[in-house]
Design a protein around this motif. Structure first.
Motif, PDB file in Angstrom:
ATOM      1  N   GLN A 198       0.823  -1.201   0.000  1.00 59.55           N
ATOM      2  CA  GLN A 198       0.000   0.000   0.000  1.00 59.55           C
ATOM      3  C   GLN A 198       0.863   1.258   0.000  1.00 59.55           C
ATOM      4  OE1 GLN A 198      -2.665  -1.601   3.318  1.00 59.55           O
ATOM      5  NE2 GLN A 198      -3.991  -0.074   2.359  1.00 59.55           N
ATOM      6  N   LYS A 199       2.005   1.184   0.699  1.00 59.47           N
ATOM      7  CA  LYS A 199       2.872   2.353   0.806  1.00 59.47           C
ATOM      8  C   LYS A 199       3.822   2.468  -0.386  1.00 59.47           C
ATOM      9  CE  LYS A 199       2.963   2.099   5.868  1.00 59.47           C
ATOM     10  NZ  LYS A 199       3.804   1.834   7.061  1.00 59.47           N
ATOM     11  N   GLU A 200       4.331   1.322  -0.886  1.00 57.56           N
ATOM     12  CA  GLU A 200       5.315   1.339  -1.959  1.00 57.56           C
ATOM     13  C   GLU A 200       4.749   0.636  -3.188  1.00 57.56           C
ATOM     14  OE1 GLU A 200       9.444   0.568  -1.015  1.00 57.56           O
ATOM     15  OE2 GLU A 200       8.871   0.167   1.045  1.00 57.56           O
ATOM     16  N   ASN A 201       4.447   1.392  -4.206  1.00 55.66           N
ATOM     17  CA  ASN A 201       3.915   0.820  -5.439  1.00 55.66           C
ATOM     18  C   ASN A 201       4.948   0.955  -6.546  1.00 55.66           C
ATOM     19  OD1 ASN A 201       2.348  -0.224  -7.428  1.00 55.66           O
ATOM     20  ND2 ASN A 201       0.828   1.412  -7.431  1.00 55.66           N
ATOM     21  N   LEU A 202       5.652  -0.138  -6.833  1.00 48.30           N
ATOM     22  CA  LEU A 202       6.707  -0.087  -7.831  1.00 48.30           C
ATOM     23  C   LEU A 202       6.173   0.172  -9.233  1.00 48.30           C
ATOM     24  CD1 LEU A 202       9.088  -3.012  -6.811  1.00 48.30           C
ATOM     25  CD2 LEU A 202       9.614  -0.590  -6.788  1.00 48.30           C
ATOM     26  N   SER A 203       4.928  -0.254  -9.500  1.00 48.84           N
ATOM     27  CA  SER A 203       4.408  -0.114 -10.860  1.00 48.84           C
ATOM     28  C   SER A 203       4.329   1.344 -11.285  1.00 48.84           C
ATOM     29  CB  SER A 203       3.023  -0.771 -10.973  1.00 48.84           C
ATOM     30  OG  SER A 203       2.102  -0.126 -10.122  1.00 48.84           O
ATOM     31  N   THR A 204       4.001   2.247 -10.352  1.00 51.08           N
ATOM     32  CA  THR A 204       3.930   3.657 -10.709  1.00 51.08           C
ATOM     33  C   THR A 204       5.301   4.220 -11.060  1.00 51.08           C
ATOM     34  OG1 THR A 204       4.133   4.270  -8.381  1.00 51.08           O
ATOM     35  CG2 THR A 204       1.919   4.027  -9.256  1.00 51.08           C
ATOM     36  N   GLU A 205       6.361   3.643 -10.502  1.00 53.43           N
ATOM     37  CA  GLU A 205       7.710   4.117 -10.792  1.00 53.43           C
ATOM     38  C   GLU A 205       8.240   3.586 -12.114  1.00 53.43           C
ATOM     39  OE1 GLU A 205      10.520   4.057  -7.462  1.00 53.43           O
ATOM     40  OE2 GLU A 205       8.903   3.281  -6.226  1.00 53.43           O
ATOM     41  N   LEU A 206       7.756   2.412 -12.531  1.00 50.70           N
ATOM     42  CA  LEU A 206       8.315   1.757 -13.703  1.00 50.70           C
ATOM     43  C   LEU A 206       7.443   1.852 -14.945  1.00 50.70           C
ATOM     44  CD1 LEU A 206       9.631  -1.515 -12.013  1.00 50.70           C
ATOM     45  CD2 LEU A 206      11.037   0.305 -12.940  1.00 50.70           C
ATOM     46  N   LYS A 207       6.143   2.131 -14.775  1.00 53.88           N
ATOM     47  CA  LYS A 207       5.217   1.959 -15.895  1.00 53.88           C
ATOM     48  C   LYS A 207       5.540   2.836 -17.105  1.00 53.88           C
ATOM     49  CE  LYS A 207       1.697   5.133 -14.049  1.00 53.88           C
ATOM     50  NZ  LYS A 207       0.300   5.237 -13.601  1.00 53.88           N
ATOM     51  N   LYS A 208       5.945   4.088 -16.881  1.00 54.27           N
ATOM     52  CA  LYS A 208       6.166   4.964 -18.028  1.00 54.27           C
ATOM     53  C   LYS A 208       7.363   4.535 -18.860  1.00 54.27           C
ATOM     54  CE  LYS A 208       8.798   8.419 -15.396  1.00 54.27           C
ATOM     55  NZ  LYS A 208       8.870   9.853 -15.004  1.00 54.27           N
ATOM     56  N   TYR A 209       8.261   3.758 -18.269  1.00 56.80           N
ATOM     57  CA  TYR A 209       9.434   3.297 -19.011  1.00 56.80           C
ATOM     58  C   TYR A 209       9.168   1.982 -19.746  1.00 56.80           C
ATOM     59  CZ  TYR A 209      12.134   6.904 -16.681  1.00 56.80           C
ATOM     60  OH  TYR A 209      12.623   8.112 -16.236  1.00 56.80           O
ATOM     61  N   LEU A 210       7.973   1.407 -19.575  1.00 53.13           N
ATOM     62  CA  LEU A 210       7.623   0.164 -20.247  1.00 53.13           C
ATOM     63  C   LEU A 210       6.780   0.404 -21.494  1.00 53.13           C
ATOM     64  CD1 LEU A 210       6.805  -2.023 -17.128  1.00 53.13           C
ATOM     65  CD2 LEU A 210       8.582  -2.514 -18.791  1.00 53.13           C
ATOM     66  N   SER A 211       6.562   1.652 -21.863  1.00 51.48           N
ATOM     67  CA  SER A 211       5.717   1.963 -23.011  1.00 51.48           C
ATOM     68  C   SER A 211       6.431   1.583 -24.307  1.00 51.48           C
ATOM     69  CB  SER A 211       5.381   3.454 -23.032  1.00 51.48           C
ATOM     70  OG  SER A 211       6.555   4.221 -23.181  1.00 51.48           O
ATOM     71  N   PRO A 212       5.651   1.238 -25.346  1.00 51.67           N
ATOM     72  CA  PRO A 212       6.268   0.840 -26.620  1.00 51.67           C
ATOM     73  C   PRO A 212       7.063   1.963 -27.271  1.00 51.67           C
ATOM     74  CG  PRO A 212       3.936   0.217 -26.521  1.00 51.67           C
ATOM     75  CD  PRO A 212       4.189   1.118 -25.360  1.00 51.67           C
ATOM     76  N   TYR A 240      15.280   0.734 -14.250  1.00 49.51           N
ATOM     77  CA  TYR A 240      15.119  -0.379 -13.310  1.00 49.51           C
ATOM     78  C   TYR A 240      16.336  -0.505 -12.403  1.00 49.51           C
ATOM     79  CZ  TYR A 240      15.186  -5.275 -11.785  1.00 49.51           C
ATOM     80  OH  TYR A 240      15.290  -6.429 -11.042  1.00 49.51           O
ATOM     81  N   GLU A 241      17.540  -0.405 -12.980  1.00 53.73           N
ATOM     82  CA  GLU A 241      18.762  -0.474 -12.180  1.00 53.73           C
ATOM     83  C   GLU A 241      18.829   0.675 -11.185  1.00 53.73           C
ATOM     84  OE1 GLU A 241      21.335  -2.675 -11.970  1.00 53.73           O
ATOM     85  OE2 GLU A 241      20.052  -3.976 -13.164  1.00 53.73           O
ATOM     86  N   ARG A 242      18.387   1.852 -11.614  1.00 53.26           N
ATOM     87  CA  ARG A 242      18.420   3.016 -10.714  1.00 53.26           C
ATOM     88  C   ARG A 242      17.484   2.804  -9.527  1.00 53.26           C
ATOM     89  NH1 ARG A 242      18.208   6.372 -14.360  1.00 53.26           N
ATOM     90  NH2 ARG A 242      15.974   6.761 -14.519  1.00 53.26           N
ATOM     91  N   ILE A 243      16.293   2.290  -9.785  1.00 52.27           N
ATOM     92  CA  ILE A 243      15.347   2.020  -8.700  1.00 52.27           C
ATOM     93  C   ILE A 243      15.903   0.952  -7.760  1.00 52.27           C
ATOM     94  CG2 ILE A 243      13.099   0.974  -8.210  1.00 52.27           C
ATOM     95  CD1 ILE A 243      11.989   2.450 -10.600  1.00 52.27           C
ATOM     96  N   LEU A 244      16.514  -0.074  -8.346  1.00 53.72           N
ATOM     97  CA  LEU A 244      17.101  -1.145  -7.537  1.00 53.72           C
ATOM     98  C   LEU A 244      18.181  -0.580  -6.622  1.00 53.72           C
ATOM     99  CD1 LEU A 244      16.673  -4.229  -7.386  1.00 53.72           C
ATOM    100  CD2 LEU A 244      18.596  -4.487  -8.946  1.00 53.72           C
ATOM    101  N   ASP A 245      19.037   0.277  -7.159  1.00 53.25           N
ATOM    102  CA  ASP A 245      20.103   0.874  -6.347  1.00 53.25           C
ATOM    103  C   ASP A 245      19.519   1.778  -5.255  1.00 53.25           C
ATOM    104  OD1 ASP A 245      22.017  -0.390  -7.827  1.00 53.25           O
ATOM    105  OD2 ASP A 245      22.409   1.309  -9.158  1.00 53.25           O
ATOM    106  N   GLU A 246      18.485   2.543  -5.592  1.00 58.08           N
ATOM    107  CA  GLU A 246      17.880   3.439  -4.600  1.00 58.08           C
ATOM    108  C   GLU A 246      17.295   2.650  -3.436  1.00 58.08           C
ATOM    109  OE1 GLU A 246      15.063   5.644  -6.843  1.00 58.08           O
ATOM    110  OE2 GLU A 246      16.554   7.004  -7.735  1.00 58.08           O
ATOM    111  N   ARG A 247      16.652   1.542  -3.725  1.00 58.28           N
ATOM    112  CA  ARG A 247      16.042   0.746  -2.664  1.00 58.28           C
ATOM    113  C   ARG A 247      17.098   0.064  -1.804  1.00 58.28           C
ATOM    114  NH1 ARG A 247      10.786   0.447  -2.737  1.00 58.28           N
ATOM    115  NH2 ARG A 247       9.721   1.444  -4.471  1.00 58.28           N
ATOM    116  N   ARG A 248      18.170  -0.340  -2.419  1.00 59.13           N
ATOM    117  CA  ARG A 248      19.232  -0.958  -1.632  1.00 59.13           C
ATOM    118  C   ARG A 248      19.945   0.079  -0.760  1.00 59.13           C
ATOM    119  NH1 ARG A 248      21.340  -5.215  -6.338  1.00 59.13           N
ATOM    120  NH2 ARG A 248      19.595  -6.662  -6.049  1.00 59.13           N
TER     121      ARG A 248
END
Length: 845
Positions: free
Chosen positions: A559-573, A584-592
């Motif tokens: 409920q607090k962390e929704n990864l889809s909102t962070e990634l969805k715009k980069y998955l567009s055709p 994706y790598e940037r988000i992974l590094d930020e969370r770590r």
């Protein structure tokens, strides 16, 4: 063949260069004069061999600005060279062949009778002496840049000559519609055989259409020395070996690409896939090199055996377990497969413990991809009891069917265990994916898995992960409801709130059923088929059911962390897939980084310790996020009322009520061993003891929480210790498979050591200083004969000793408690950090 490969490897050239570099400089007044004199041939100079003299003259020629070729040769009856002359490439004149027709566009004349040369003769002691040296040229000398370009051309011509002898005409290859399709095909083949590839030279037409493309082994060519680059103390290990393996395609008049050259020979050891059931890439080349180097010259034999065996493999042959016996459901965007493989191979080049796997369909098209790095594997070992397979990205049609394996760490933060691109979402594809995930995670499956409401997914989990509790993710259900009930959601401002309460808030069955019925009536949804089917499956998702299985309170985290909102715009055709991977790598590094910050904050808290004994105990043990959950239950136990319900032997029964709650809860306390259970099952479901149990403990004057009720996965030291209490692999008799498994497991162990040592400058310096000792000990073990091994390592099978959290440096030894101190290193031989832990050796197999 051997001579050509020797030239390509340049081994003798490098040896000679080192000799020349170490040679004393002649006396001269300036540095420039000294440098020139060092490469200047002199009468009576001695060389060990004819090749050494040739390489010296070649080096001189490169510095001056011309090319060399061998000319006059005198030999004995035993083919021993007694005299040799090396000349400028423009020596002599081109001969006119008798009867040759005059060409319309004759080649420009390059030979102009240049007199420059160097002659050597064999001396009685077996060495070669310079007897003649002519430095003068009758033409203009080339610049350094021109020499470099021409030398590169010469090397390419030699490489083409080698490939011409190695082309395998027996290998069957299809025609390709596009250059990307050919790249994907060769990438799949490379992953199957055990090497990685890259794009090389290409030819384009005037219309910018690729007419010729060359794909090569990643070890093709040699690393170029950049002009003016400074010499580094610890240079990167040389990975390029001039490997001739390649595939060349050309555009045909039909518009398709045809394979014109296919070389299967490699001049280096190939990597061993970690599972024969998967088309995957998991680099163990460095590990192989280490072992093969100890084999007293057997490395070349191994290479030739591998080359011969690989030449007989059809590119289209695949393992049946990996083979998807249907066409993929979703069409893959042009360039997506190539971009994905490019990203995965780059990640593996940077990190040898990076893992990826690929599945293909019946047309041999790449269909599904999975990948995970070493940190994800470590996180799974600590927090993989609950896994959510997040596929919400496909709901909104983002363009690419992306999926994540996620979990919750001890700070109640989302952690990522792995990622996938699924262009087919059938049962067989999901089986392949879950089997691959389990294999990567050392054969361990989660206690609970949360997924979308998908029949194919449910069938695959039941088949692949038997014993795992399968629940539907309430956050996925809420996301689906927004789409399925879009009109109702837009027509009411409160439906979202009421539906969310039914999903997230109720822990009592009667309250849940009442709230659900009220919602249907309030919004006139009694006839909604989607809600009716959802209610029929309520035992799979409602929080009031299945509370005997651990859930880790993942719903509140999502409920607090929704990864889809962070990634969805980069998955567009409209976007390139590589830009998504970067995000994706940037988000992974930020969370770590956020996890590291949370670790530091948990250990450096400046808050005043609670005055109440049990709260103080919990604050010291739990992370702040877990302590909040416990603190709330502790505060609410004050409102509970306790009634005794009799005793049975050592077991006391209690009824606990709360004024505003209609349902009572029942607690059992065993005075024999201090165990306590509650009918609400909060401890089993969340891992935090409930208010009802805390009320009973207080009544019985127990002022501290029993240790067995402080679950380690919520503690500050949740990541202390080693990866597993048991050996994760059974090393079988297959040496290649065992090598891969040992390498993978050691990568994970040493990644933990690196993560811990990097937390402070002092621990880093200490670990780094021990690296030489580590490699010395590893070399001793590798070189020791079997009879000498007991003197180096005393094997113990005592598993009673648990790993100690602190690291102690020292030599490889065992004390009286059968505790071993290891200092570890990387499999490729580069010294990065040591690793010290205490455990029985049998735990590491």
């Amino acid at each position: 063949m051997e001579e050509i490969l020797t030239i390509l490897s340049q081994a003798s050239y490098k040896t000679f260069m080192k000799k020349m570099t170490d040679a004393p400089r002649p006396n001269s007044t300036t540095m420039e004069d000294a440098n020139n004199a060092r490469w200047l041939p002199r009468i009576d100079m001695l060389f060990e061999s004819e090749n050494e003299a040739y390489e010296f003259y070649n080096t001189y020629a490169e510095n001056v600005g011309f090319f060399v070729r061998r000319s006059t040769l005198w030999t004995t009856s035993k083919n021993i060279i007694t005299r040799r002359t090396f000349v400028c490439s423009r020596e002599g004149f081109r001969e006119k062949k008798k009867g040759a027709k005059e060409a319309k566009c004759p080649r420009p004349e390059t030979r102009i009778g240049c007199p420059a040369c160097m002659t050597i003769r064999l001396t009685p002691n077996g060495r070669y002496r310079v007897t003649e040296f002519v430095p003068n040229h009758n033409h203009q000398l080339a610049a350094a840049s021109t020499i470099h370009m021409l030398r590169a051309k010469k090397m390419r011509r030699k490489a083409r000559a080698v490939r011409a002898d190695l082309v395998d005409d027996t290998v069957r290859t299809p025609e390709f519609e596009t250059e990307d399709e050919a790249y994907e095909f060769y990438s799949m083949y490379a992953g199957r055989i055990g090497f990685s590839i890259r794009r090389a030279s290409m030819t384009m037409s005037a219309e910018n259409v690729i007419t010729r493309r060359m794909f090569v082994c990643s070890r093709e060519g040699f690393r170029e020395k950049k002009k003016g680059a400074k010499r580094v103390k610890k240079p990167r290990p040389e990975t390029r070996t001039g490997c001739p393996a390649c595939m060349i395609i050309r555009l045909t008049p039909s518009g398709k690409y045809h394979v014109t050259e296919f070389v299967t020979y490699h001049n280096h050891p190939l990597s061993v896939p970690s599972s024969t059931d998967l088309v995957m890439s998991h680099s163990v080349e460095n590990g192989q090199d280490d072992e093969s180097d100890m084999a007293d010259g057997s490395a070349d034999d191994t290479v030739h055996k591998q080359a011969r065996s690989h030449q007989s493999i059809s590119l289209l042959s695949l393992d049946s377990k990996n083979y998807l016996r249907s066409k993929r459901v979703k069409s893959i965007q042009v360039g997506d497969a190539g971009a994905t493989l490019e990203y995965l191979q780059k990640m593996q080049d940077n990190n040898p413990s990076f893992f990826y796997a690929v599945q293909v369909d019946e047309d041999d098209n790449m269909t599904n991809f999975f990948w995970a790095d070493a940190k994800s594997m470590m996180d799974y070992n600590y927090f993989g009891d609950v896994v959510c397979f997040d596929t919400t990205y496909k709901i909104y049609g983002y363009g690419r069917p992306f999926a994540l394996f996620i979990g919750v760490n001890h700070h109640k933060q989302i952690v990522i265990f792995g990622a996938a691109l699924l262009y087919d979402e059938g049962t067989e594809s999901f089986k392949w994916l879950f089997e691959t995930f389990k294999s990567v995670m050392s054969g361990s499956q989660p206690k609970t898995v949360l997924t979308d409401r998908d029949a194919a997914m449910s069938e695959a989990i039941a088949a692949v992960w038997p014993g795992t509790s399968h629940r539907f993710c309430v956050w996925h259900i809420y996301q689906n409801a927004v789409e399925q009930l879009s009109q109702a959601f837009h027509g009411s401002r409160t439906l979202g709130y009421d539906f969310g309460r039914c999903l997230f808030d109720f822990e009592d069955e009667e309250e849940f059923l009442s709230a659900w019925k009220t919602m249907l009536q309030k919004y006139d949804l009694q006839d909604n088929q989607w809600l009716a089917k959802l209610f029929d499956e309520r035992e799979k998702w409602a929080l009031v059911y299945g509370r005997e299985t651990f859930y880790a309170d993942i719903k509140s985290v999502q409920q607090k962390e929704n990864l889809s909102t962070e990634l969805k715009k980069y998955l567009s055709p409209e976007r390139e897939l590589l830009s998504f991977f970067e995000h994706y790598e940037r988000i992974l590094d930020e969370r770590r980084c956020a996890e590291l910050q949370a670790d530091a904050n948990a250990n450096l808290s400046t808050k005043k310790p609670p005055s109440i004994r049990m709260l103080r105990q919990a604050a010291n043990a739990y992370t702040p996020a877990a302590f909040k959950m416990f603190e709330r239950e502790f505060e609410l136990y004050m409102d509970c009322m306790l009634y005794g319900c009799g005793e049975t032997g050592t077991i006391s029964n209690y009824r606990v009520t709360v004024e505003e709650k209609a349902k009572d809860h029942f607690v059992k306390f065993d005075s024999l061993d201090g165990t306590v259970t509650c009918s609400c099952k909060k401890f089993e479901f969340i891992g935090i003891q409930c208010r009802h149990v805390l009320k009973v403990l207080d009544t019985r004057n127990i002022k501290e929480l029993p240790p067995q009720y402080i679950v380690k996965r919520w503690r500050k030291d949740a990541k202390a210790g080693v990866l597993s209490d048991n050996c994760p692999f059974s090393f079988d008799s297959d040496p290649q498979s065992s090598l891969s498994k040992r390498y993978n497991y050691l990568c994970r162990i040493f990644s933990i050591a690196a993560a811990r040592a990097a937390k402070s400058v002092e621990s880093y310096a200490f670990i780094e200083s021990q690296s030489d000792m580590l490699m010395d000990q590893v070399d001793q073990v590798l070189q020791a004969r079997p009879s000498e091994m007991p003197a180096l390592i005393t094997t113990s099978c005592d598993r009673s000793q648990n790993p100690v959290e602190s690291a102690v440096a020292g030599t490889l030894r065992y004390d009286k408690a059968n505790q071993a101190s290891f200092i570890g290193g990387t499999a490729n031989g580069s010294l990065t950090f040591p690793f010290t832990l205490t455990a029985s050796p049998s735990e590491y197999c």
